[in-house]
Scaffold this motif. Structure first.
Motif, PDB file in Angstrom:
ATOM      1  N   LEU A  26       0.826  -1.203   0.000  1.00  0.00           N
ATOM      2  CA  LEU A  26       0.000   0.000   0.000  1.00  0.00           C
ATOM      3  C   LEU A  26       0.862   1.256   0.000  1.00  0.00           C
ATOM      4  CD1 LEU A  26      -2.800  -1.134   2.482  1.00  0.00           C
ATOM      5  CD2 LEU A  26      -3.013  -0.844   0.001  1.00  0.00           C
ATOM      6  N   ASP A  27       1.949   1.254   0.756  1.00  0.00           N
ATOM      7  CA  ASP A  27       2.858   2.410   0.760  1.00  0.00           C
ATOM      8  C   ASP A  27       3.453   2.632  -0.628  1.00  0.00           C
ATOM      9  OD1 ASP A  27       2.386   2.960   3.411  1.00  0.00           O
ATOM     10  OD2 ASP A  27       4.201   1.952   4.139  1.00  0.00           O
ATOM     11  N   GLU A  28       3.799   1.546  -1.298  1.00  0.00           N
ATOM     12  CA  GLU A  28       4.359   1.642  -2.644  1.00  0.00           C
ATOM     13  C   GLU A  28       3.332   2.236  -3.616  1.00  0.00           C
ATOM     14  OE1 GLU A  28       5.706  -1.372  -6.222  1.00  0.00           O
ATOM     15  OE2 GLU A  28       5.803  -2.092  -4.160  1.00  0.00           O
ATOM     16  N   LEU A  29       2.086   1.825  -3.489  1.00  0.00           N
ATOM     17  CA  LEU A  29       1.047   2.297  -4.406  1.00  0.00           C
ATOM     18  C   LEU A  29       0.753   3.786  -4.257  1.00  0.00           C
ATOM     19  CD1 LEU A  29      -1.521  -0.648  -4.295  1.00  0.00           C
ATOM     20  CD2 LEU A  29       0.105  -0.083  -6.110  1.00  0.00           C
ATOM     21  N   LYS A  30       1.041   4.341  -3.097  1.00  0.00           N
ATOM     22  CA  LYS A  30       0.784   5.776  -2.882  1.00  0.00           C
ATOM     23  C   LYS A  30       1.846   6.657  -3.541  1.00  0.00           C
ATOM     24  CE  LYS A  30       0.084   5.014   1.592  1.00  0.00           C
ATOM     25  NZ  LYS A  30      -0.125   5.292   3.025  1.00  0.00           N
ATOM     26  N   ASN A  31       2.951   6.078  -3.968  1.00  0.00           N
ATOM     27  CA  ASN A  31       4.030   6.836  -4.613  1.00  0.00           C
ATOM     28  C   ASN A  31       3.788   6.939  -6.118  1.00  0.00           C
ATOM     29  OD1 ASN A  31       5.528   7.321  -2.279  1.00  0.00           O
ATOM     30  ND2 ASN A  31       6.443   5.289  -2.388  1.00  0.00           N
ATOM     31  N   ILE A  32       2.783   7.730  -6.480  1.00  0.00           N
ATOM     32  CA  ILE A  32       2.493   7.939  -7.896  1.00  0.00           C
ATOM     33  C   ILE A  32       2.983   9.322  -8.299  1.00  0.00           C
ATOM     34  CG2 ILE A  32       0.596   6.292  -8.009  1.00  0.00           C
ATOM     35  CD1 ILE A  32      -1.346   8.503  -7.580  1.00  0.00           C
ATOM     36  N   GLU A  33       3.279   9.473  -9.563  1.00  0.00           N
ATOM     37  CA  GLU A  33       3.899  10.711 -10.040  1.00  0.00           C
ATOM     38  C   GLU A  33       2.932  11.890 -10.031  1.00  0.00           C
ATOM     39  OE1 GLU A  33       5.946  10.133 -13.727  1.00  0.00           O
ATOM     40  OE2 GLU A  33       6.946   8.338 -12.983  1.00  0.00           O
ATOM     41  N   ASP A  34       1.753  11.720 -10.567  1.00  0.00           N
ATOM     42  CA  ASP A  34       0.801  12.835 -10.706  1.00  0.00           C
ATOM     43  C   ASP A  34      -0.119  12.867  -9.476  1.00  0.00           C
ATOM     44  OD1 ASP A  34      -0.770  14.880 -11.591  1.00  0.00           O
ATOM     45  OD2 ASP A  34      -1.937  13.624 -12.960  1.00  0.00           O
ATOM     46  N   LYS A  35       0.410  13.372  -8.357  1.00  0.00           N
ATOM     47  CA  LYS A  35      -0.359  13.371  -7.102  1.00  0.00           C
ATOM     48  C   LYS A  35      -1.414  14.472  -7.039  1.00  0.00           C
ATOM     49  CE  LYS A  35       3.211  11.280  -4.359  1.00  0.00           C
ATOM     50  NZ  LYS A  35       3.812  11.124  -3.075  1.00  0.00           N
ATOM     51  N   ASP A  36      -1.370  15.407  -7.961  1.00  0.00           N
ATOM     52  CA  ASP A  36      -2.265  16.560  -7.887  1.00  0.00           C
ATOM     53  C   ASP A  36      -3.579  16.372  -8.636  1.00  0.00           C
ATOM     54  OD1 ASP A  36      -0.450  17.933  -6.299  1.00  0.00           O
ATOM     55  OD2 ASP A  36       0.629  18.711  -8.054  1.00  0.00           O
ATOM     56  N   SER A  37      -3.662  15.375  -9.478  1.00  0.00           N
ATOM     57  CA  SER A  37      -4.917  15.187 -10.214  1.00  0.00           C
ATOM     58  C   SER A  37      -5.999  14.667  -9.255  1.00  0.00           C
ATOM     59  CB  SER A  37      -4.718  14.198 -11.365  1.00  0.00           C
ATOM     60  OG  SER A  37      -4.577  12.882 -10.861  1.00  0.00           O
ATOM     61  N   GLU A  38      -7.234  14.884  -9.633  1.00  0.00           N
ATOM     62  CA  GLU A  38      -8.362  14.461  -8.794  1.00  0.00           C
ATOM     63  C   GLU A  38      -8.388  12.945  -8.634  1.00  0.00           C
ATOM     64  OE1 GLU A  38     -11.008  15.324  -6.126  1.00  0.00           O
ATOM     65  OE2 GLU A  38     -10.039  16.889  -7.301  1.00  0.00           O
ATOM     66  N   GLY A  39      -8.125  12.237  -9.720  1.00  0.00           N
ATOM     67  CA  GLY A  39      -8.102  10.774  -9.663  1.00  0.00           C
ATOM     68  C   GLY A  39      -7.000  10.258  -8.747  1.00  0.00           C
ATOM     69  N   ALA A  40      -5.838  10.908  -8.801  1.00  0.00           N
ATOM     70  CA  ALA A  40      -4.712  10.507  -7.954  1.00  0.00           C
ATOM     71  C   ALA A  40      -5.036  10.755  -6.488  1.00  0.00           C
ATOM     72  CB  ALA A  40      -3.449  11.252  -8.356  1.00  0.00           C
ATOM     73  N   LYS A  41      -5.667  11.889  -6.189  1.00  0.00           N
ATOM     74  CA  LYS A  41      -6.039  12.206  -4.795  1.00  0.00           C
ATOM     75  C   LYS A  41      -7.026  11.172  -4.252  1.00  0.00           C
ATOM     76  CE  LYS A  41      -5.158  17.151  -5.128  1.00  0.00           C
ATOM     77  NZ  LYS A  41      -5.728  18.480  -5.198  1.00  0.00           N
ATOM     78  N   GLU A  42      -7.992  10.794  -5.067  1.00  0.00           N
ATOM     79  CA  GLU A  42      -8.967   9.780  -4.638  1.00  0.00           C
ATOM     80  C   GLU A  42      -8.282   8.438  -4.399  1.00  0.00           C
ATOM     81  OE1 GLU A  42     -12.416   9.407  -7.176  1.00  0.00           O
ATOM     82  OE2 GLU A  42     -12.578  11.591  -7.350  1.00  0.00           O
ATOM     83  N   PHE A  43      -7.382   8.087  -5.313  1.00  0.00           N
ATOM     84  CA  PHE A  43      -6.671   6.819  -5.194  1.00  0.00           C
ATOM     85  C   PHE A  43      -5.795   6.806  -3.937  1.00  0.00           C
ATOM     86  CE2 PHE A  43      -3.084   3.973  -6.092  1.00  0.00           C
ATOM     87  CZ  PHE A  43      -3.776   2.798  -6.376  1.00  0.00           C
ATOM     88  N   ILE A  44      -5.074   7.891  -3.714  1.00  0.00           N
ATOM     89  CA  ILE A  44      -4.201   7.980  -2.536  1.00  0.00           C
ATOM     90  C   ILE A  44      -5.029   7.928  -1.260  1.00  0.00           C
ATOM     91  CG2 ILE A  44      -2.631   9.507  -1.264  1.00  0.00           C
ATOM     92  CD1 ILE A  44      -1.499  10.352  -4.051  1.00  0.00           C
ATOM     93  N   LYS A  45      -6.188   8.578  -1.248  1.00  0.00           N
ATOM     94  CA  LYS A  45      -7.061   8.523  -0.068  1.00  0.00           C
ATOM     95  C   LYS A  45      -7.525   7.091   0.180  1.00  0.00           C
ATOM     96  CE  LYS A  45     -11.277  10.150   2.132  1.00  0.00           C
ATOM     97  NZ  LYS A  45     -11.247   8.979   2.968  1.00  0.00           N
ATOM     98  N   LEU A  46      -7.882   6.387  -0.891  1.00  0.00           N
ATOM     99  CA  LEU A  46      -8.292   4.996  -0.746  1.00  0.00           C
ATOM    100  C   LEU A  46      -7.157   4.158  -0.159  1.00  0.00           C
ATOM    101  CD1 LEU A  46     -10.411   2.747  -1.261  1.00  0.00           C
ATOM    102  CD2 LEU A  46      -9.413   2.525  -3.564  1.00  0.00           C
ATOM    103  N   MET A  47      -5.946   4.362  -0.669  1.00  0.00           N
ATOM    104  CA  MET A  47      -4.788   3.615  -0.154  1.00  0.00           C
ATOM    105  C   MET A  47      -4.500   3.996   1.298  1.00  0.00           C
ATOM    106  SD  MET A  47      -4.047   1.546  -2.543  1.00  0.00           S
ATOM    107  CE  MET A  47      -5.752   1.626  -3.095  1.00  0.00           C
ATOM    108  N   ASP A  48      -4.685   5.284   1.644  1.00  0.00           N
ATOM    109  CA  ASP A  48      -4.514   5.729   3.029  1.00  0.00           C
ATOM    110  C   ASP A  48      -5.540   5.060   3.950  1.00  0.00           C
ATOM    111  OD1 ASP A  48      -2.319   7.389   2.640  1.00  0.00           O
ATOM    112  OD2 ASP A  48      -3.544   9.206   2.335  1.00  0.00           O
ATOM    113  N   ASP A  49      -6.778   4.946   3.459  1.00  0.00           N
ATOM    114  CA  ASP A  49      -7.818   4.286   4.256  1.00  0.00           C
ATOM    115  C   ASP A  49      -7.477   2.812   4.482  1.00  0.00           C
ATOM    116  OD1 ASP A  49      -9.170   6.689   4.334  1.00  0.00           O
ATOM    117  OD2 ASP A  49     -10.686   6.116   2.840  1.00  0.00           O
ATOM    118  N   PHE A  50      -7.038   2.140   3.421  1.00  0.00           N
ATOM    119  CA  PHE A  50      -6.610   0.743   3.569  1.00  0.00           C
ATOM    120  C   PHE A  50      -5.416   0.643   4.522  1.00  0.00           C
ATOM    121  CE2 PHE A  50      -8.726  -0.461  -0.586  1.00  0.00           C
ATOM    122  CZ  PHE A  50      -9.551  -1.417  -0.027  1.00  0.00           C
ATOM    123  N   SER A  51      -4.484   1.575   4.390  1.00  0.00           N
ATOM    124  CA  SER A  51      -3.303   1.588   5.259  1.00  0.00           C
ATOM    125  C   SER A  51      -3.691   1.789   6.716  1.00  0.00           C
ATOM    126  CB  SER A  51      -2.334   2.690   4.837  1.00  0.00           C
ATOM    127  OG  SER A  51      -1.760   2.404   3.597  1.00  0.00           O
TER     128      SER A  51
END
Length: 167
Positions: A112-137
């Motif tokens: 899960l930590d690895e999946l949160k390291n995406i390049e385009d962190k500012d896009s809306e889709g990336a923010k949603e994905f990172i939040k999902l990974m944070d929730d799982f984490s």
């Protein structure tokens, strides 16, 4: 029910339960056999009582030793290897919890930590994905913490905590 019948039923049922927990059926049966035995058993005795091959017996005995719940025992005058299971149930619980955490929870946390390291962190889709990974984490981290408490605790402490939670 005779003792031999009860032991056989225990060994078979424990193997069946284990598959529901994601554990190899034969490995659980070997462990149950060693737990129920009053003495250390050789590989030949394990093979004979469970009607399994030498390779299957050896593989599962080694796996149980890797888990830290079965050990080799020296039997004076014998050249064969003998095995016995740790019979302290609380120790077994903690050791199995420790191994399952190492094999199942810790890899998920790293993944899960690895999946949160995406390049385009500012896009809306990336923010949603990172939040999902944070929730799982977060959930996985809490499970990891509970497992850590169980591993480090003694039986009276944890039973008291669980009893308090149930009240």
């Amino acid at each position: 029910m005779q003792l031999s019948e009860a032991k056989e039923k225990y060994i078979q049922t424990w193997g069946t339960f284990a598959t529901n927990w994601g554990i190899n059926r034969t490995m659980a049966q070997v462990h149950a056999l060693l737990l129920a035995s009053g003495k250390a058993l050789s590989t030949d005795e394990v093979m004979e009582q469970l009607e399994i091959s030498r390779g299957n017996a050896n593989m599962n005995l080694r796996a149980l030793m890797d888990w830290g719940i079965v050990k080799k025992e020296f039997v004076k005058g014998e050249r064969k290897e003998y095995f016995s299971a740790e019979k302290d149930v609380w120790y077994l619980f903690k050791q199995i919890t420790k191994e399952r955490r190492k094999r199942e929870i810790e890899p998920v946390i790293a993944f899960l930590d690895e999946l949160k390291n995406i390049e385009d962190k500012d896009s809306e889709g990336a923010k949603e994905f990172i939040k999902l990974m944070d929730d799982f984490s977060s959930v996985t981290g809490k499970i990891n913490n509970i497992m850590d408490l169980a591993i480090k605790s003694d039986d009276h402490w944890l039973v008291g905590k669980i009893t308090n939670l149930l009240k």
